[in-house]
Design a protein around this motif. Structure first.
Motif, short mmCIF file in Angstrom:
data_model
loop_
_atom_site.label_atom_id
_atom_site.label_comp_id
_atom_site.label_asym_id
_atom_site.label_seq_id
_atom_site.Cartn_x
_atom_site.Cartn_y
_atom_site.Cartn_z
N GLY A 168 0.83 -1.20 0.00
CA GLY A 168 0.00 0.00 0.00
C GLY A 168 0.86 1.25 0.00
O GLY A 168 1.64 1.49 -0.92
N GLU A 169 0.76 2.04 1.05
CA GLU A 169 1.58 3.24 1.18
C GLU A 169 2.63 3.08 2.27
O GLU A 169 3.14 4.06 2.82
N VAL A 170 2.99 1.81 2.55
CA VAL A 170 4.02 1.51 3.55
C VAL A 170 5.27 1.03 2.83
O VAL A 170 5.23 -0.01 2.16
N PRO A 171 6.40 1.72 2.95
CA PRO A 171 7.62 1.28 2.27
C PRO A 171 8.27 0.12 3.01
O PRO A 171 7.87 -0.24 4.13
N GLN A 172 9.29 -0.45 2.39
CA GLN A 172 10.03 -1.53 3.03
C GLN A 172 10.69 -1.04 4.32
O GLN A 172 10.79 -1.77 5.30
N ASP A 173 11.15 0.21 4.29
CA ASP A 173 11.91 0.76 5.42
C ASP A 173 11.27 2.06 5.91
O ASP A 173 11.80 3.15 5.67
N HIS A 231 6.04 8.93 5.44
CA HIS A 231 4.85 8.69 4.63
C HIS A 231 4.78 9.67 3.47
O HIS A 231 4.49 9.29 2.33
N ASP A 232 5.04 10.94 3.72
CA ASP A 232 4.97 11.93 2.64
C ASP A 232 6.03 11.67 1.58
O ASP A 232 5.75 11.78 0.38
N ALA A 233 7.22 11.30 2.02
CA ALA A 233 8.28 11.00 1.06
C ALA A 233 7.93 9.78 0.22
O ALA A 233 8.19 9.75 -0.99
N PHE A 234 7.33 8.78 0.85
CA PHE A 234 7.02 7.56 0.10
C PHE A 234 5.85 7.78 -0.85
O PHE A 234 5.86 7.24 -1.97
N SER A 279 -2.68 -5.16 3.14
CA SER A 279 -2.25 -4.80 4.48
C SER A 279 -0.73 -4.96 4.58
O SER A 279 -0.12 -5.71 3.80
N ASP A 280 -0.13 -4.27 5.54
CA ASP A 280 1.30 -4.44 5.76
C ASP A 280 1.57 -5.91 6.11
O ASP A 280 0.74 -6.58 6.74
N GLN A 281 2.74 -6.39 5.71
CA GLN A 281 3.05 -7.80 5.89
C GLN A 281 3.07 -8.21 7.36
O GLN A 281 3.47 -7.43 8.23
N ALA A 282 2.66 -9.43 7.60
CA ALA A 282 2.75 -10.01 8.94
C ALA A 282 4.22 -10.20 9.31
O ALA A 282 5.11 -10.25 8.44
N THR A 283 4.46 -10.35 10.61
CA THR A 283 5.83 -10.57 11.08
C THR A 283 5.96 -11.90 11.82
O THR A 283 7.02 -12.19 12.37
#
Length: 517
Positions: free
Chosen positions: A253-258, A264-267, A319-323
Motif C-alpha cells: 500500500g503506502e508503507v515502504p520496506q523501510d 509517509h509523505d516522502a514515500f 495490508s502491511d506484511q505479517a511478522t
C-alpha cells in the motif's frame, strides 16, 4: 474465419477484452512529415525506445511509443507538445492502411504516446508505426481479439516476470520471439529500483535508487533499450501489471520496506513518481493514468469464450506484511482489498469462459520452508495472507478451470492448488504456474538450489515442478486442455544463449490440477 491470419502466421490470436473505457484516438488524415514541435526542429533519434501494443479488444488495441532522443537523461525533448502521427495497416508494407490519426506527445507525460485505436475488425493481425519531426518509428505487429461469443480455437500465452538489468541480459525474449506467442503476460518487476553495482553484468544507470519522476523515467528507458525486450514488444501485444520493484522492494500500500528511512509523505511522493513513469512506459489505456500515488491496474480481458484473464494488483490494497505465524493467519489482513476481491469473485463466478486465468504477481500455493513438523512461510507471498487466500481457494471449487499465473519467486514453481493446505487430503481446486525470472538471480548455482529446496519437497507435496533456470513459461490453451512448457536458457551472462524446453505439463479441462507429460 474471415480475416484470419495467413497460414504462415501459424496460429490465430484468439483474445477478447472487457470493455475498458479509454480515450480513443480520433482518426485524422495521414500527413507524412508534418509533425513538428513548436518553434524548432526536433532532435534526431526520437524513437530510441521502440514501439509496443497492449490490452487487445475485439475492435481495438493500445499502441505505444515515447519520444526520447536522450533516453537516459530525462528524454531530451523540448518542453512542448509534439503531434505524433500514427498509422495502422493490414499488411507489413503499409499498403492497406485502415486507420490513421495524430496523437499528442505531452511533456507532462514524458512525451509518451498511448493511442487507443477502435473500430477495428475482430481476430485481425495489424501492423503499426509512428512519425514525428519527419522521423519514422520502427514498425510493430499486433492483433485484435475475436468476437466475444466466439468459441473454440486456441491461444498461445507467454508468461514473464522479474527482469533485473544488473543480473543479466534478457536473452529469454529472443527465444520467446521465435515461439511467437499471441500475447505476452508480464506479472511484475519490469524494472528494479536497486542502485548501480560495480560488479553487475550490466550496470544500472544513475547514482542510486530512483525516487523522482526523472530518475524512474531514466531507469525505464534503460530497460527499454534492451534489444530482445524491444523486439518482443514490437511483435505481440502485452498485458502487464506491476509488483514491488517498480517502486520499492516489498512495499505494501503506502508503507515502504523501510518506514524508518522513508516518511509517509516522502514515500507517497515516490509512489506518485513511480506510477507515472510506469504508465508512461506501458501500453495501457487511459484508465491507468495515475491519480497521484494511486493507479488503476486490476482489469479483466476475455479471450472469446475460450479464456478469461483477471489481472490482479497485489500491492496497492494489501495490508502491511505479517511478522509472524499468528499474523499470517489473521483474518483481518488482506492482499486484494475488499473492492478488488469482490470484483475478482464476480468475474470468476460470472465467467462464460472455458478457462479462468488469474494473473497474480505473488505465489498463491503454500511454500512451507521448515522441514518436518511445523510451518515457516514467506510473509510477502499469499502465505502471509492465509485467511483471504483460503477463502479464495474455497471459491475456486465452484469456478470452471481456474489457473493462476504468477511471478516474483525467481524460480519455476508449479503446483496443485489445494482447498486447504493445512490438510494434506484436501481437494485440488486448480493449478498454479509460478514463472521463473527473465534474468533476476542471474545464472543460479543449481547444486546450491537443490541442496536448499529438495529437502522441502516432502513438506510441499502439491509442488509438481521446481527449478532455478532463467526463462519463461509458454502455454497453448485449447478447449480440451492447457499445455505448458517451461522454456529456459543456458545463460543470461552473455547477450545470446541457446534455449530449450525444460519440461512439459498439462491441465485437462474440468480436471483440477496439473501433471507432467
Amino acid at each position: 474465419m474471415t480475416g484470419a491470419a495467413p497460414q504462415s502466421d501459424r496460429r490465430r490470436f484468439l483474445t477478447a477484452g472487457a470493455a475498458v473505457l479509454g480515450a480513443a484516438a480520433s482518426a485524422q488524415l495521414w500527413l507524412p512529415g508534418t509533425a513538428r514541435a513548436a518553434g524548432n526542429p526536433l532532435p534526431d533519434g526520437l524513437f530510441t525506445l521502440g514501439v509496443a501494443s497492449g490490452d487487445p479488444l475485439p475492435d481495438g488495441v493500445v499502441l505505444w511509443t515515447r519520444l526520447a532522443p536522450d533516453p537516459l537523461n530525462g528524454g531530451g525533448m523540448p518542453d512542448a507538445i509534439v503531434p505524433v502521427e500514427w498509422e495502422l495497416a493490414e499488411d507489413e508494407r503499409f499498403r492497406r492502411t485502415v486507420r490513421r490519426g495524430t496523437a499528442q506527445a505531452r511533456p507532462e507525460f514524458g512525451h509518451s504516446v498511448h493511442v487507443d485505436v477502435r473500430g477495428l475488425r475482430p481476430d485481425r493481425r495489424y501492423w503499426y508505426r509512428f512519425r514525428a519531426g519527419g522521423q519514422l518509428s520502427p514498425s510493430g505487429r499486433t492483433r485484435t481479439a475475436p468476437h466475444p461469443h466466439q468459441r473454440g480455437g486456441s491461444l498461445r500465452v507467454a508468461l514473464a516476470s522479474c527482469q533485473n538489468w544488473q543480473h543479466g541480459y534478457f536473452t529469454p525474449y529472443a527465444d520467446m520471439l521465435v515461439q511467437d506467442p499471441d500475447i505476452v503476460l508480464f506479472v511484475g518487476d519490469y524494472i528494479y529500483e536497486s542502485a548501480p553495482s560495480a560488479t553487475a553484468v550490466r550496470r544500472h544507470e544513475g547514482t542510486g535508487e530512483p525516487y523522482t519522476l526523472t530518475e524512474y523515467r531514466n531507469r525505464y528507458a534503460q530497460y527499454r533499450t534492451d534489444p530482445d525486450l524491444a523486439a518482443m514488444h514490437a511483435n505481440a501485444p502485452w498485458v502487464v501489471t506491476f509488483d514491488d520493484h517498480e517502486v520499492d522492494n516489498d512495499y505494501a500500500g503506502e508503507v515502504p520496506q523501510d518506514p524508518g528511512k522513508q516518511s509517509h509523505d516522502a514515500f507517497t511522493a515516490r509512489l506518485t513518481a513511480a506510477y507515472q513513469a510506469y504508465y508512461e512506459h506501458m501500453p495501457v489505456r487511459a484508465t491507468a493514468v495515475p491519480d497521484g500515488p494511486h493507479i488503476q491496474m486490476y482489469r479483466r480481458l476475455d479471450f472469446g469464450r475460450l479464456a478469461r484473464l483477471n489481472v490482479l494488483d497485489t500491492r496497492q490494497f494489501r495490508s502491511d506484511q505479517a511478522t509472524g505465524q499468528a499474523g499470517a493467519e489473521d483474518p483481518s489482513l488482506t492482499m486484494l482489498g475488499a473492492g478488488q476481491k469482490r470484483w475478482l469473485l464476480d468475474g470468476l463466478h460470472g465467467s462464460p469462459a472455458r478457462w479462468n486465468l488469474v494473473a497474480s504477481q505473488i505465489m498463491m500455493a503454500e511454500t512451507d520452508l521448515l522441514p518436518g513438523d511445523g510451518k515457516l512461510w514467506y510473509y510477502d507471498a499469499w502465505d502471509g495472507y492465509q485467511a483471504e487466500r483460503n477463502s479464495l481457494l474455497e471459491e475456486f471449487a465452484a469456478v470452471r478451470n481456474p489457473v493462476v499465473l504468477s511471478g516474483d519467486r525467481h524460480l519455476t514453481m508449479i503446483s496443485d492448488l489445494k482447498k486447504d493446505f493445512a490438510d494434506p487430503g484436501s481437494a485440488v481446486v486448480g493449478a498454479e504456474f509460478v514463472g521463473t525470472s527473465v534474468s533476476s538471480n542471474g545464472d543460479q548455482d543449481q547444486a546450491a538450489f537443490h541442496a536448499q529446496w529438495d529437502p522441502l519437497k516432502a513438506d510441499n507435496p502439491h509442488w509438481k515442478v521446481i527449478d532455478a533456470h532463467r526463462g519463461y513459461h509458454l502455454f497453448d490453451i485449447a478447449r480440451d486442455g492447457l499445455d505448458a512448457q517451461v522454456r529456459t536458457v543456458d545463460t543470461v551472462l552473455t547477450p545470446k544463449s541457446a534455449a530449450s524446453t525444460l519440461t512439459r505439463l498439462r491441465v485437462e479441462a474440468d480436471e483440477p490440477g496439473v501433471r507432467t507429460v
